[in-house]
Write a protein that holds these residues in place. Structure first.
Motif, short mmCIF file in Angstrom:
data_model
loop_
_atom_site.label_atom_id
_atom_site.label_comp_id
_atom_site.label_asym_id
_atom_site.label_seq_id
_atom_site.Cartn_x
_atom_site.Cartn_y
_atom_site.Cartn_z
N LEU A 11 0.82 -1.21 0.00
CA LEU A 11 0.00 0.00 0.00
C LEU A 11 0.86 1.26 0.00
CD1 LEU A 11 -2.81 -1.05 2.53
CD2 LEU A 11 -3.00 -0.84 0.03
N LEU A 12 1.97 1.22 0.77
CA LEU A 12 2.87 2.38 0.82
C LEU A 12 3.50 2.63 -0.55
CD1 LEU A 12 4.24 4.56 2.52
CD2 LEU A 12 6.03 2.91 3.10
N THR A 13 3.92 1.54 -1.21
CA THR A 13 4.52 1.67 -2.55
C THR A 13 3.50 2.21 -3.54
OG1 THR A 13 5.98 -0.21 -2.06
CG2 THR A 13 5.74 0.43 -4.38
N LEU A 14 2.26 1.69 -3.43
CA LEU A 14 1.20 2.16 -4.32
C LEU A 14 0.91 3.64 -4.10
CD1 LEU A 14 -0.96 1.42 -6.42
CD2 LEU A 14 -2.49 0.87 -4.51
N LEU A 15 0.89 4.06 -2.84
CA LEU A 15 0.63 5.47 -2.51
C LEU A 15 1.72 6.38 -3.07
CD1 LEU A 15 -1.21 7.46 -0.99
CD2 LEU A 15 0.19 7.06 1.05
N ILE A 16 2.98 5.93 -2.93
CA ILE A 16 4.09 6.73 -3.45
C ILE A 16 4.01 6.81 -4.97
CG2 ILE A 16 6.61 6.80 -3.75
CD1 ILE A 16 6.83 5.54 -0.94
N GLY A 17 3.67 5.70 -5.61
CA GLY A 17 3.54 5.69 -7.07
C GLY A 17 2.45 6.63 -7.55
N VAL A 18 1.29 6.62 -6.87
CA VAL A 18 0.20 7.50 -7.25
C VAL A 18 0.61 8.97 -7.08
CG1 VAL A 18 -2.13 8.25 -6.64
CG2 VAL A 18 -1.60 5.81 -6.79
N ALA A 19 1.31 9.27 -5.97
CA ALA A 19 1.76 10.65 -5.72
C ALA A 19 2.73 11.12 -6.81
CB ALA A 19 2.41 10.74 -4.34
N VAL A 20 3.67 10.24 -7.19
CA VAL A 20 4.63 10.60 -8.24
C VAL A 20 3.91 10.81 -9.56
CG1 VAL A 20 6.57 9.73 -9.61
CG2 VAL A 20 6.58 9.46 -7.12
#
Length: 226
Positions: A11-20
């Motif tokens: 979930l953390l990786t997904l959140l960072i990807g969406v933010a980028v």
């Protein structure tokens, strides 16, 4: 690794990807907006829609004409002559009850007639002293022109009204009346046309513009870049 930790990392990786992703999208949108602003045309920048014959049409639905009265050196007039000219102009222009605006712009002085005259004199004389004086005078005048220190004021009288069908006849009649008012007061005046209107737009909106030479006016306008 426990399933909870794995899910948390996912979930953390997904959140960072969406933010980028959203950050990149925003930067691209901002870049496109800046590129669109760089491609703004001269017409949009100066509110000019079209220039035809003696008329300038604006984007906000107005029509303009421009009169160009000759400059008068009042320093050459006596106090009585100044008062007389003021009274005559006031009386002649009092019949026009619409808004009048005086536009004064500066432009470099055209020194080519004087330098051409000096060149003719230089070629015709055999006197070494006269040749030296003519060369020095030509160089001094050229330096003044290149430095931009020698300028002349030109005056324009813009008149305008809301654009309507066949309104050209009305505004031209007013321009002719104003022209006659100046000329009856011994002040030469002309209604400028397409070529000179374009030059005036350049003078007003581009201070570095020099228009001493003849120009070939095309229907298109250049692209302004920042």
């Amino acid at each position: 690794m426990s399933p909870i930790i794995a899910i948390s990392i996912f979930l953390l990786t997904l959140l960072i990807g969406v933010a980028v992703y959203f950050f990149m999208i925003r930067n691209q949108k901002k870049q496109r907006e800046e590129e669109n602003r760089d491609q703004i045309t001269a017409q949009e920048f100066t509110n000019v829609k079209d220039i035809r014959d003696k008329y300038l049409y604006t984007r906000d639905n107005y029509i303009f004409q421009y009169l160009k009265p000759d400059s008068i050196s009042i320093d050459l007039l006596s106090k009585r002559e100044k008062e007389s000219l003021t009274r005559r102009l006031t009386a002649e222009l009092s019949g026009d009850h619409q808004t009048l605006k005086l536009l004064a712009v500066s432009r470099p002085v055209d020194i080519s007639p004087l330098t051409n005259e000096y060149a003719v004199l230089l070629a015709a004389t055999n006197n070494p002293k006269q040749k030296e004086l003519l060369r020095k005078e030509t160089a001094a005048i050229s330096n003044y022109a290149l430095s931009g220190d020698v300028i002349e004021r030109q005056f324009y009288l813009p008149i305008w009204q809301r654009y309507e069908e066949d309104c050209e006849r009305d505004i031209f009649r007013r321009a002719q009346d104003l022209k006659a008012a100046f000329e009856s007061s011994k002040v030469p005046c002309e209604i400028i046309k397409e070529k000179d209107i374009t030059r005036l737009c350049n003078l007003v909106n581009n201070p570095a513009y020099v228009h001493l030479e003849d120009m070939d006016i095309s229907p298109s306008f250049p692209i302004l870049t920042h």
